[in-house]
Motif scaffolding. Structure first.
Motif, PDB file in Angstrom:
ATOM      1  N   ILE A  65       0.640  14.587 -12.759  1.00 54.94           N
ATOM      2  CA  ILE A  65       1.030  15.239 -11.504  1.00 54.94           C
ATOM      3  C   ILE A  65      -0.133  15.131 -10.507  1.00 54.94           C
ATOM      4  CG2 ILE A  65       1.614  17.456 -10.407  1.00 54.94           C
ATOM      5  CD1 ILE A  65       3.128  18.118 -13.102  1.00 54.94           C
ATOM      6  N   GLY A  66      -1.344  15.322 -11.016  1.00 61.85           N
ATOM      7  CA  GLY A  66      -2.542  15.191 -10.169  1.00 61.85           C
ATOM      8  C   GLY A  66      -2.645  13.787  -9.575  1.00 61.85           C
ATOM      9  N   LEU A  67      -2.366  12.763 -10.388  1.00 63.16           N
ATOM     10  CA  LEU A  67      -2.450  11.377  -9.912  1.00 63.16           C
ATOM     11  C   LEU A  67      -1.425  11.114  -8.807  1.00 63.16           C
ATOM     12  CD1 LEU A  67      -2.845   9.458 -13.328  1.00 63.16           C
ATOM     13  CD2 LEU A  67      -4.551   9.609 -11.502  1.00 63.16           C
ATOM     14  N   ILE A  68      -0.208  11.593  -9.017  1.00 59.78           N
ATOM     15  CA  ILE A  68       0.858  11.385  -8.025  1.00 59.78           C
ATOM     16  C   ILE A  68       0.544  12.140  -6.735  1.00 59.78           C
ATOM     17  CG2 ILE A  68       3.255  12.065  -7.490  1.00 59.78           C
ATOM     18  CD1 ILE A  68       3.253   9.506  -9.023  1.00 59.78           C
ATOM     19  N   GLU A  69       0.082  13.352  -6.897  1.00 59.84           N
ATOM     20  CA  GLU A  69      -0.229  14.179  -5.730  1.00 59.84           C
ATOM     21  C   GLU A  69      -1.260  13.477  -4.842  1.00 59.84           C
ATOM     22  OE1 GLU A  69      -1.084  18.172  -6.837  1.00 59.84           O
ATOM     23  OE2 GLU A  69      -0.959  18.893  -4.760  1.00 59.84           O
ATOM     24  N   GLU A  70      -2.277  12.923  -5.511  1.00 61.65           N
ATOM     25  CA  GLU A  70      -3.329  12.204  -4.799  1.00 61.65           C
ATOM     26  C   GLU A  70      -2.745  11.070  -3.957  1.00 61.65           C
ATOM     27  OE1 GLU A  70      -6.725   9.994  -6.862  1.00 61.65           O
ATOM     28  OE2 GLU A  70      -6.807  12.032  -7.687  1.00 61.65           O
ATOM     29  N   LYS A  71      -1.756  10.375  -4.528  1.00 61.88           N
ATOM     30  CA  LYS A  71      -1.192   9.194  -3.852  1.00 61.88           C
ATOM     31  C   LYS A  71      -0.262   9.547  -2.704  1.00 61.88           C
ATOM     32  CE  LYS A  71      -2.788   5.952  -6.672  1.00 61.88           C
ATOM     33  NZ  LYS A  71      -3.566   4.790  -6.351  1.00 61.88           N
ATOM     34  N   ILE A  72       0.485  10.652  -2.828  1.00 61.53           N
ATOM     35  CA  ILE A  72       1.488  10.899  -1.781  1.00 61.53           C
ATOM     36  C   ILE A  72       1.125  12.016  -0.811  1.00 61.53           C
ATOM     37  CG2 ILE A  72       3.325  10.036  -3.297  1.00 61.53           C
ATOM     38  CD1 ILE A  72       4.442  12.826  -3.477  1.00 61.53           C
ATOM     39  N   SER A  73       0.012  12.688  -1.061  1.00 63.48           N
ATOM     40  CA  SER A  73      -0.288  13.837  -0.200  1.00 63.48           C
ATOM     41  C   SER A  73      -0.607  13.418   1.234  1.00 63.48           C
ATOM     42  CB  SER A  73      -1.429  14.668  -0.786  1.00 63.48           C
ATOM     43  OG  SER A  73      -2.551  13.853  -0.941  1.00 63.48           O
ATOM     44  N   GLY A  74      -0.919  12.124   1.425  1.00 69.67           N
ATOM     45  CA  GLY A  74      -1.150  11.633   2.778  1.00 69.67           C
ATOM     46  C   GLY A  74       0.143  11.456   3.557  1.00 69.67           C
ATOM     47  N   GLY A  75       1.264  11.718   2.913  1.00 65.29           N
ATOM     48  CA  GLY A  75       2.564  11.581   3.562  1.00 65.29           C
ATOM     49  C   GLY A  75       3.125  10.181   3.414  1.00 65.29           C
ATOM     50  N   GLY A  76       4.083   9.863   4.282  1.00 68.22           N
ATOM     51  CA  GLY A  76       4.717   8.561   4.183  1.00 68.22           C
ATOM     52  C   GLY A  76       6.069   8.636   3.514  1.00 68.22           C
ATOM     53  N   ASP A  77       6.673   7.471   3.385  1.00 66.09           N
ATOM     54  CA  ASP A  77       8.057   7.406   2.925  1.00 66.09           C
ATOM     55  C   ASP A  77       8.235   6.023   2.304  1.00 66.09           C
ATOM     56  OD1 ASP A  77      10.971   7.778   3.015  1.00 66.09           O
ATOM     57  OD2 ASP A  77      10.909   6.539   4.813  1.00 66.09           O
ATOM     58  N   GLY A  78       9.295   5.842   1.554  1.00 64.40           N
ATOM     59  CA  GLY A  78       9.517   4.537   0.927  1.00 64.40           C
ATOM     60  C   GLY A  78       8.856   4.424  -0.429  1.00 64.40           C
ATOM     61  N   PHE A  79       8.690   5.565  -1.098  1.00 67.46           N
ATOM     62  CA  PHE A  79       8.050   5.537  -2.417  1.00 67.46           C
ATOM     63  C   PHE A  79       9.054   5.200  -3.521  1.00 67.46           C
ATOM     64  CE2 PHE A  79       5.179   8.671  -0.223  1.00 67.46           C
ATOM     65  CZ  PHE A  79       4.051   7.859  -0.226  1.00 67.46           C
ATOM     66  N   ILE A  80       8.582   4.377  -4.459  1.00 68.37           N
ATOM     67  CA  ILE A  80       9.345   4.106  -5.680  1.00 68.37           C
ATOM     68  C   ILE A  80       8.553   4.735  -6.813  1.00 68.37           C
ATOM     69  CG2 ILE A  80      10.272   2.359  -7.242  1.00 68.37           C
ATOM     70  CD1 ILE A  80       9.753   0.315  -4.931  1.00 68.37           C
ATOM     71  N   PHE A  81       9.081   5.772  -7.406  1.00 68.02           N
ATOM     72  CA  PHE A  81       8.405   6.392  -8.547  1.00 68.02           C
ATOM     73  C   PHE A  81       8.829   5.639  -9.804  1.00 68.02           C
ATOM     74  CE2 PHE A  81       8.646   9.614  -5.235  1.00 68.02           C
ATOM     75  CZ  PHE A  81       7.311   9.992  -5.154  1.00 68.02           C
ATOM     76  N   ASP A  82       7.862   4.951 -10.413  1.00 69.88           N
ATOM     77  CA  ASP A  82       8.122   4.075 -11.556  1.00 69.88           C
ATOM     78  C   ASP A  82       7.445   4.690 -12.780  1.00 69.88           C
ATOM     79  OD1 ASP A  82       7.837   2.096 -13.502  1.00 69.88           O
ATOM     80  OD2 ASP A  82       6.709   0.717 -12.222  1.00 69.88           O
ATOM     81  N   GLY A  83       8.255   5.230 -13.685  1.00 69.61           N
ATOM     82  CA  GLY A  83       7.677   5.853 -14.882  1.00 69.61           C
ATOM     83  C   GLY A  83       7.250   7.291 -14.645  1.00 69.61           C
TER      84      GLY A  83
END
Ligand code: ADP
Ligand code: ADP
Ligand code: ZN
Length: 217
Positions: A65-83
């Motif tokens: 969860i920490g790893l994902i948070e780091e990646k998306i907390s900058g915002g944005g759209d068009g994410f593919i969550f793989d695994g």
């Protein structure tokens, strides 16, 4: 649009995610790739992660969860969550994160593949050491033997956990901890099952049809 690719190890999530990055400019977020990066860093956390990954068990919710948070907390759209998510706790954490960012989760694509086929997929899997393109000994060899189609590199890698024993444990973890997410997303009206036994291009076409129909709203 933000989507999840859900399915057992070897179902084709990474293969389809990379294609969506190329064709739609989406952003692939693979917790498996992030964790492999962490393990190669040689830190204490990396060593612990390596042990868990090789055994075929899931890394703790807190870490991923920490790893994902780091990646998306900058915002944005068009994410593919793989695994990711792989547990109900991770699914809840993702929902909360998306809400906080004012984002929505649009679809969960479930790749359905038989267990016997997964053994063949995982034991035949390798990827380009330079660009990460995913290949298979039988179903997806490079056009020119030993040379990556995408970047021309001649170096390839196989994952330490892509053996039959580890796969069995990973499948066990999938059915026990991850498959409840199928019911969870079905209830939310977000689940779109796809026949993952079809050839790569056909699976890609099925996913395109789903995403196009969502785009049209
Ligand atoms: P596959 O592509 O075979 O499904 P991944 O590359 O996604 O495998 O994951 C490899 C390993 O990394 C898993 O077996 C698990 O140990 C760990 N892992 C990856 N994603 C997660 C996650 N969301 N939660 C917990 N562990 C994870
Ligand atoms: P995942 O990310 O779900 O673990 P991958 O995308 O890494 O799965 O695919 C696992 C292996 O199966 C790879 O070697 C890949 O080339 C191959 N593969 C992926 N999709 C298909 C398909 N539809 N038919 C045959 N082989 C496939
Ligand atoms: Zn390459």
């Amino acid at each position: 649009m933000n989507i999840i690719l859900l399915g057992p190890p070897g179902a084709g999530k990474g293969t389809q995610a990379r294609r969506l990055v190329e064709t739609r400019g989406m952003v692939q977020l693979s917790t498996g790739d992030m964790l492999r990066e962490a393990r190669s860093s040689g830190t204490e956390m990396g060593k612990k992660v390596a042990e868990v990954m090789d055994s075929g068990n899931l890394v703790t919710d807190e870490i991923v969860i920490g790893l994902i948070e780091e990646k998306i907390s900058g915002g944005g759209d068009g994410f593919i969550f793989d695994g990711f998510p792989r547990t109900l706790a991770q699914a809840d954490a993702l929902e909360e994160l998306m809400n906080r960012l004012g984002q929505t989760l649009d679809a969960v694509i479930e790749l359905r593949v038989d267990d016997e086929a997964l053994i063949d997929r995982v034991t035949g899997r390798y990827s380009c050491a330079k660009c990460g393109e995913v290949y298979h000994d039988r179903t997806k060899p490079p056009a020119k033997e030993g040379v990556c189609d995408l970047c021309g590199s001649t170096e390839f890698v196989r994952r330490a956990d892509d053996n039959e024993e580890s796969l069995r444990q990973r499948l066990f973890a999938y059915y026990k901890q991850t498959s409840p997410l199928i019911g969870y997303y079905h209830c939310k009206g977000k689940l779109h099952p796809v026949d993952g036994m079809a050839p790569i291009e056909e699976v890609a076409a099925s996913i395109d049809r789903i995403l196009d129909s969502l785009d049209r709203g």
